[in-house]
Design a protein around this motif. Structure first.
Motif, PDB file in Angstrom:
ATOM      1  N   TRP A 273      39.592  47.441  22.741  1.00 27.26           N
ATOM      2  CA  TRP A 273      38.517  47.651  21.757  1.00 27.26           C
ATOM      3  C   TRP A 273      38.677  46.828  20.486  1.00 27.26           C
TER       4      TRP A 273
ATOM      5  N   ASP B  30      49.047  53.423  19.585  1.00 26.22           N
ATOM      6  CA  ASP B  30      48.818  52.022  19.988  1.00 26.22           C
ATOM      7  C   ASP B  30      48.571  51.142  18.771  1.00 26.22           C
TER       8      ASP B  30
ATOM      9  N   GLN C  30      47.269  59.138  20.643  1.00 27.42           N
ATOM     10  CA  GLN C  30      47.711  57.963  21.400  1.00 27.42           C
ATOM     11  C   GLN C  30      47.037  56.684  20.897  1.00 27.42           C
ATOM     12  N   ILE C  31      45.755  56.781  20.544  1.00 25.64           N
ATOM     13  CA  ILE C  31      45.071  55.586  20.004  1.00 25.64           C
ATOM     14  C   ILE C  31      45.811  55.122  18.746  1.00 25.64           C
TER      15      ILE C  31
ATOM     16  N   GLN D  69      37.209  55.116  16.857  1.00 24.17           N
ATOM     17  CA  GLN D  69      37.242  56.079  17.974  1.00 24.17           C
ATOM     18  C   GLN D  69      38.215  57.214  17.661  1.00 24.17           C
TER      19      GLN D  69
ATOM     20  N   THR E 193      46.267  48.372  25.945  1.00 24.36           N
ATOM     21  CA  THR E 193      46.258  49.415  24.913  1.00 24.36           C
ATOM     22  C   THR E 193      44.826  49.543  24.393  1.00 24.36           C
ATOM     23  N   TYR E 194      44.583  50.568  23.583  1.00 23.22           N
ATOM     24  CA  TYR E 194      43.237  50.708  23.017  1.00 23.22           C
ATOM     25  C   TYR E 194      42.885  49.494  22.152  1.00 23.22           C
TER      26      TYR E 194
ATOM     27  N   SER F 108      39.157  50.832  17.529  1.00 26.24           N
ATOM     28  CA  SER F 108      40.153  51.847  17.905  1.00 26.24           C
ATOM     29  C   SER F 108      40.276  52.882  16.790  1.00 26.24           C
TER      30      SER F 108
ATOM     31  N   LEU G 165      42.998  53.623  31.304  1.00 25.10           N
ATOM     32  CA  LEU G 165      43.773  53.848  30.075  1.00 25.10           C
ATOM     33  C   LEU G 165      43.634  55.308  29.626  1.00 25.10           C
ATOM     34  N   ASN G 166      42.415  55.841  29.695  1.00 21.37           N
ATOM     35  CA  ASN G 166      42.210  57.254  29.339  1.00 21.37           C
ATOM     36  C   ASN G 166      42.985  58.165  30.283  1.00 21.37           C
TER      37      ASN G 166
ATOM     38  N   HIS H 142      46.697  58.178  29.271  1.00 20.15           N
ATOM     39  CA  HIS H 142      47.067  58.871  28.030  1.00 20.15           C
ATOM     40  C   HIS H 142      46.620  60.326  27.985  1.00 20.15           C
TER      41      HIS H 142
ATOM     42  N   ILE I 163      39.052  51.017  30.738  1.00 20.26           N
ATOM     43  CA  ILE I 163      39.184  52.080  29.738  1.00 20.26           C
ATOM     44  C   ILE I 163      39.386  53.429  30.441  1.00 20.26           C
TER      45      ILE I 163
END
Ligand code: GRG
Length: 308
Positions: free
Chosen positions: A266, A236, A232-233, A274, A261-262, A271, A187-188, A191, A184
């Motif tokens: 998750w 996705d 971005q979440i 979040q 991807t998120y 997602s 990924l963070n 993005h 994660i």
């Protein structure tokens, strides 16, 4: 009519017509972009630049820049060259992102991608042309703003685009493709750099042009970082749940390219939760601005409700 939370009294709702606001801003930006790049010799490159720049899109980045400049006491006229430059930068990043060497996409904004129409060589150059012109445009066209602020804007744009921003995010994205163990944190990182950095620059540049005090710039920057990741979440999520017609580009691309991807980490529900949490955190940063912040607040809420 969208009814948004009043930033000063969270229980009360203050009406704000976001669709009308977005539509008015979009037509203003379309006209400004059309004027910004007239066809000249060699026609082919100008046509290729205009093809992608004028292909539609939500125009979220320039709208954020204009809205923040006005929130901080500036005018549309002060920010319109920077707003156009931000859309030029965003468009060039889409052109390069779609190339066969990167994401290899055939459709964008409901049209064939730039390289599908003009060939890879011209698409690369169209991206380069837009990027260079964005900086020239801010420097040459910004009016009634102290030169020191314009320099700060140019510096923020450069940082958002380069290895500390979009380029850096894209590199880690490419390196992560096909890997099953993307964390994660990675990924963070991707993005925060690929997506949030430019959205942050939109808001920061609007505030800088208006001469916002440092504390306000910091609050607005945190607002933008939060909506950047939320955006971005949702991107996705939409890649899984929306159709090609809605997206204007190939749907299900992340799964096909084996991208982390998120939702793949998750799940869809978490997602969504979040993203909503990030939007709430973004809106909390607007508290001290009162009703002046209604456009930014409504834009934050739009991020989780959008369908494309
Ligand atoms: C900037 C020098 C330079 C190189 C580019 C290719 C690359 C390096 C970076 C990729 C950046 C990228 C494409 C990030 C994705 C951002 C994103 C979520 C795009 C979709 O934005 P929307 O939904 O699109 O706002 P519209 O079409 O509405 O504008």
């Amino acid at each position: 009519m969208v009814v948004t939370d009043n930033p000063q009294t969270p229980q009360e709702k203050v009406p704000f017509d976001l669709p009308a606001y977005l539509q008015q801003r979009q037509s203003q930006i379309e006209a400004a972009l059309d004027r910004a790049i007239p066809i000249a010799y060699p026609e082919k490159i100008y046509e290729a630049m205009r093809y992608s720049l004028l292909a539609g899109g939500k125009r979220l980045r320039p709208i954020l820049c204009l809205a923040t400049c006005e929130l901080a006491g500036g005018t549309t006229e002060m920010a319109i060259p920077t707003a156009c430059a931000l859309e030029m930068i965003h468009t060039m990043s889409l052109i390069h992102d779609d190339l066969p060497a990167m994401d290899n996409d055939d459709y964008r904004r409901g049209m064939l991608t730039n390289h599908k129409v003009y060939g890879e060589d011209i698409a690369i150059l169209a991206g380069d042309g837009l990027l260079a012109y964005a900086f020239e445009y801010v420097a040459a066209k910004t009016k009634n703003v102290p030169a020191q602020r314009v320099l700060q804007v140019i510096s923020r744009l450069g940082r958002a685009v380069g290895a500390a921003g979009l380029v850096g995010g894209q590199v880690v994205d490419l390196e992560s493709e096909g890997k099953a163990d993307v964390s994660i944190d990675t990924l963070n990182f991707i993005h925060n750099h690929k997506t949030a950095a430019l959205l942050e620059a939109c808001v920061a540049c609007g505030a800088i042009l208006a001469g916002a005090p440092e504390a306000d710039l910091q609050r607005l920057t945190r607002y933008a970082q939060n909506i950047g990741l939320a955006f971005q979440i949702v991107d996705d999520i939409l890649d899984i749940t929306a159709t090609q017609e809605e997206l204007g580009k190939t749907a299900g691309k992340d799964l096909q390219a084996q991208k982390a991807t998120y939702p793949s980490i998750w799940g869809l529900e978490e997602s969504q939760r979040q993203a909503r949490q990030l939007v709430q955190a973004a809106i909390a940063e607007l508290d001290s601005f009162g009703e002046k912040a209604l456009p930014l607040q409504a834009i934050a809420e739009f991020i989780t409700s959008r369908t494309h």
